[in-house]
Design an enzyme around this catalytic site. Structure first.
Site, PDB file in Angstrom:
ATOM      1  CG  PHE A  70      -1.964  -1.090   1.185  1.00 15.96           C
ATOM      2  CD1 PHE A  70      -3.175  -0.920   0.532  1.00 15.96           C
ATOM      3  CD2 PHE A  70      -1.720  -2.313   1.793  1.00 15.96           C
ATOM      4  CE1 PHE A  70      -4.123  -1.930   0.496  1.00 15.96           C
ATOM      5  CE2 PHE A  70      -2.662  -3.341   1.762  1.00 15.96           C
ATOM      6  CZ  PHE A  70      -3.870  -3.144   1.111  1.00 15.96           C
ATOM      7  CB  SER A  71       4.486   1.588  -0.598  1.00 17.46           C
ATOM      8  OG  SER A  71       5.414   2.577  -0.902  1.00 17.46           O
ATOM      9  CG  ASN A  72       1.664   7.194   0.580  1.00 15.60           C
ATOM     10  OD1 ASN A  72       0.582   6.867   0.119  1.00 15.60           O
ATOM     11  ND2 ASN A  72       1.802   7.674   1.809  1.00 15.60           N
ATOM     12  CB  ILE A  74       4.948   1.300  -4.457  1.00 17.05           C
ATOM     13  CG1 ILE A  74       6.022   0.516  -3.700  1.00 17.05           C
ATOM     14  CG2 ILE A  74       4.433   0.515  -5.667  1.00 17.05           C
ATOM     15  CD1 ILE A  74       7.291   0.207  -4.486  1.00 17.05           C
TER      16      ILE A  74
END
Length: 302
Positions: A70-72, A74
């Site tokens: 759920f990385s910002n 990425i």
């Protein structure tokens, strides 16, 4: 000529007008870095900007980086590399890939190549031997650390300070320490720079920040507050989420409870405790990350 790594970096300071602040004679402005770009927002663009330039200088044609599902980081890397037509790989913390996850769906739509690894392998992401193996496997790739924090990231975060009006305090949420280090580098000695740690037991970041920033090593006009993590990274209380919703409803300031919401909630409490002297001018940096709200909704957390 290759396309320059540029976006329109003009955004604004939103003043929060509140009886709560007026009573204490405190100015609070929010640097709306969430509005830098519809998809590559906030500190993620500032960290990427000079890394992409360094990648080009090294004649690397691909990017490889790391992140959770759920990385910002990425999300922003996927958007940026699509914008600038760069082939990109991401080592994703697994053990499995959920194709219905909105961040993963977006990354795939942008053409990002996703490589899922188990948690044991993911822990090696800073190990020199592991990085060397990845470099051999992806010889054309420039390898960017998780979160995008390194010496090149600091340059973009340092630039942010130049766009600000006069202020006494500069505050940002802190995950890996890169944004805070860059703000320390760009700030005058008369400015107090404060990071609000968003993860538990974040005291180790103080040394990381000193490694990144010479000013941080030699000056005492900054601090990292580590008691406002609200349960740890990715965790938040119902009170914090209610605060985020109230800030959007009352001041038209959208927040998520993982980074900028945590910072604003901590800042509000500090003001309430008279941490800042009357007449103080405070600027808080909204570092973006609003895409994370989709992931929280998907998991039923909000």
């Amino acid at each position: 000529m290759p396309k320059p790594f540029e976006i329109n970096e003009n955004n604004y300071i939103q003043q929060i007008n509140s009886p709560f602040l007026k009573k204490r004679n405190i100015y609070l402005g929010v640097k709306r870095d969430d509005l830098l770009h519809p998809l590559i927002s906030g500190n993620k663009w500032r960290k990427l900007k000079y890394n992409l330039a360094h990648m080009r200088k090294l004649n690397k044609t691909e990017l490889l980086t790391f992140g959770g599902a759920f990385s910002n980081h990425i999300h922003a890397c996927a958007a940026a590399t699509k914008e600038f037509n760069i082939k990109t790989h991401a080592i994703i913390r697994g053990p499995e890939l959920d194709d219905n996850n909105p961040t993963i769906q977006f990354a795939k739509q942008c053409g990002m190549q996703l490589h899922v690894v188990n948690r044991m392998e993911y822990r090696l992401r800073q190990d020199e031997q592991y990085i060397a193996k990845l470099q051999a496997r992806f010889p054309n790739a420039f390898i960017l650390p998780e979160g995008g924090t390194n010496e090149h990231a600091l340059l973009g975060c340092k630039e942010l300070v130049d766009s600000l009006p006069a202020h006494d305090y500069l505050i940002c949420p802190t995950g890996s320490g890169g944004t805070l280090a860059g703000l320390i580098e760009g700030s005058k000695l008369s400015t107090q720079v404060i990071g609000i740690a968003v993860l538990k037991q974040a005291e180790y970041l103080v040394n990381d920040i000193k490694k990144l920033s010479n000013k941080a090593k030699n000056q005492n006009n900054w601090q990292l507050l580590t008691d406002h993590h609200d349960g740890g990274y990715g965790k938040f209380s119902s009170e914090l989420w209610a605060f985020c919703q109230n800030m959007e409803h009352t001041y038209n300031l959208p927040l998520e409870p993982i980074y900028s919401g945590k910072m604003m909630y901590a800042l509000w409490q500090l003001i309430e405790q008279d941490y800042f002297a009357p007449g103080s001018k405070i600027i808080a940096v909204h570092t973006g990350g609003l895409q994370g709200l989709n992931g929280l909704k998907y998991r039923g957390l909000i």
